[in-house]
Design an enzyme around this catalytic site. Structure first.
Site, PDB file in Angstrom:
ATOM      1  N   HIS A   1      13.562 -39.923   3.184  1.00  0.00           N
ATOM      2  CA  HIS A   1      12.816 -40.092   1.932  1.00  0.00           C
ATOM      3  C   HIS A   1      13.067 -38.935   0.978  1.00  0.00           C
ATOM      4  CE1 HIS A   1       8.742 -38.063   3.302  1.00  0.00           C
ATOM      5  NE2 HIS A   1       9.610 -37.159   2.925  1.00  0.00           N
TER       6      HIS A   1
ATOM      7  N   ASP B   1       5.198 -35.653  -6.437  1.00  0.00           N
ATOM      8  CA  ASP B   1       4.418 -36.687  -5.745  1.00  0.00           C
ATOM      9  C   ASP B   1       3.047 -36.164  -5.338  1.00  0.00           C
ATOM     10  OD1 ASP B   1       5.155 -34.994  -3.644  1.00  0.00           O
ATOM     11  OD2 ASP B   1       6.701 -36.340  -2.914  1.00  0.00           O
TER      12      ASP B   1
ATOM     13  N   ASN C   1      13.275 -39.249   7.685  1.00  0.00           N
ATOM     14  CA  ASN C   1      13.657 -40.656   7.503  1.00  0.00           C
ATOM     15  C   ASN C   1      14.500 -40.857   6.243  1.00  0.00           C
ATOM     16  OD1 ASN C   1      11.803 -40.202   5.524  1.00  0.00           O
ATOM     17  ND2 ASN C   1      10.349 -41.790   6.160  1.00  0.00           N
TER      18      ASN C   1
ATOM     19  N   GLU D   1      10.281 -44.121   0.160  1.00  0.00           N
ATOM     20  CA  GLU D   1      10.442 -44.343   1.592  1.00  0.00           C
ATOM     21  C   GLU D   1      11.543 -45.373   1.872  1.00  0.00           C
ATOM     22  OE1 GLU D   1       9.038 -42.253   3.374  1.00  0.00           O
ATOM     23  OE2 GLU D   1       6.871 -42.187   3.272  1.00  0.00           O
TER      24      GLU D   1
END
Ligand code: F6R
Length: 239
Positions: free
Chosen positions: A137, A67, A135, A142
């Site tokens: 991810h 990414d 979270n 996400e």
């Protein structure tokens, strides 16, 4: 999916490095898709040391960066490009044609996504190594993201924007990311999710124990045909 807990981060990193080595020995022309970040850093160091010590030829290896922060230059020390160059590309002396990165300041992000989608559809991914966000991810997939997504640009979650500051020398506006999608993650021949430290304990427990759900993208790993969650004792303390 299996889970392995190691006494400390050093042993965890060593085990991941050994799996990377095995993958190259089994298939010298393989494709690795690699995350940046503190989770895999030590594994990459040990991996490149072992490659040199064992004199393993990496000329046929292909690397895909997982990414990138959209709008942040590749030369910034917080970028995946900078990180993978430092820990993988330079130590192994890989050629430019072997390494594939998203351009975070591209004018056409659809073309950027198509470029990596195309490469993955041609090569497949032999080994994908990812960390995990607080979270849940994976890459920048996400909470809320569809598991059917290939490469895409995404608005970053607030948690990612805040935690992401740790990669930068000064406060940095993080708004969007460009990432390899969950579909690619799920289709990789082998997936390794790494985590260390007590901060990751809660999300690791959720990833393993909760039902697969889009609100916690990492839970999809439960459906992966050949995945390992590899953690140190601290990150595994709530399992
Ligand atoms: C980085 C990436 C992120 C990180 C995750 C954990 O390329 O894809 O998903 O893997 O945010 O980051 P660390 O390992 O720094 O805790």
């Amino acid at each position: 999916m299996t889970t392995e807990i190691f006494k400390d981060n050093e042993l965890l990193a060593e085990a991941v490095a050994d799996l990377m080595i095995k993958s190259i020995i089994d298939k010298p022309s393989g494709t690795f898709c690699l995350a940046s970040g503190s989770s895999p850093e030590r594994a990459y160091e040990i991996f490149t040391e072992k490659i040199k010590l064992q004199n393993i030829d990496c000329k046929q290896l292909t690397i895909i960066a997982l990414d990138e922060w959209v709008g942040i230059s590749r030369e910034d020390s917080g970028s995946c490009y900078y990180f993978l160059n430092k820990y993988i590309v330079k130590p192994l002396g890989l050629g430019e044609s072997q390494c594939h990165f998203f351009d975070p300041i591209a004018t056409d992000f659809t073309a950027e996504c198509d470029k990596i989608d195309q490469l993955i559809s041609e090569n497949g991914i032999d080994l994908i190594i990812v960390g995990i966000g607080l979270n849940g991810h994976i890459g920048f997939n996400e909470p809320g993201i569809s598991p059917e997504k290939k490469c895409h640009v995404i608005d970053l979650d607030e948690v990612t924007k805040t935690v992401g500051q740790k990669y930068f020398d000064q406060p940095t506006v993080l708004a969007k990311g460009i990432t390899v999608g969950l579909k690619h993650f799920m289709e990789a021949k082998m997936a390794i999710l790494m985590a260390n430290g007590v901060k990751k304990a809660e999300i690791i427990a959720k990833t393993i124990q909760e039902k697969v759900k889009v609100s916690v993208p990492s839970t999809h790993i439960q459906w992966h045909k050949n995945a390992k969650i590899m953690v140190d004792t601290l990150a595994g303390s709530l399992i």
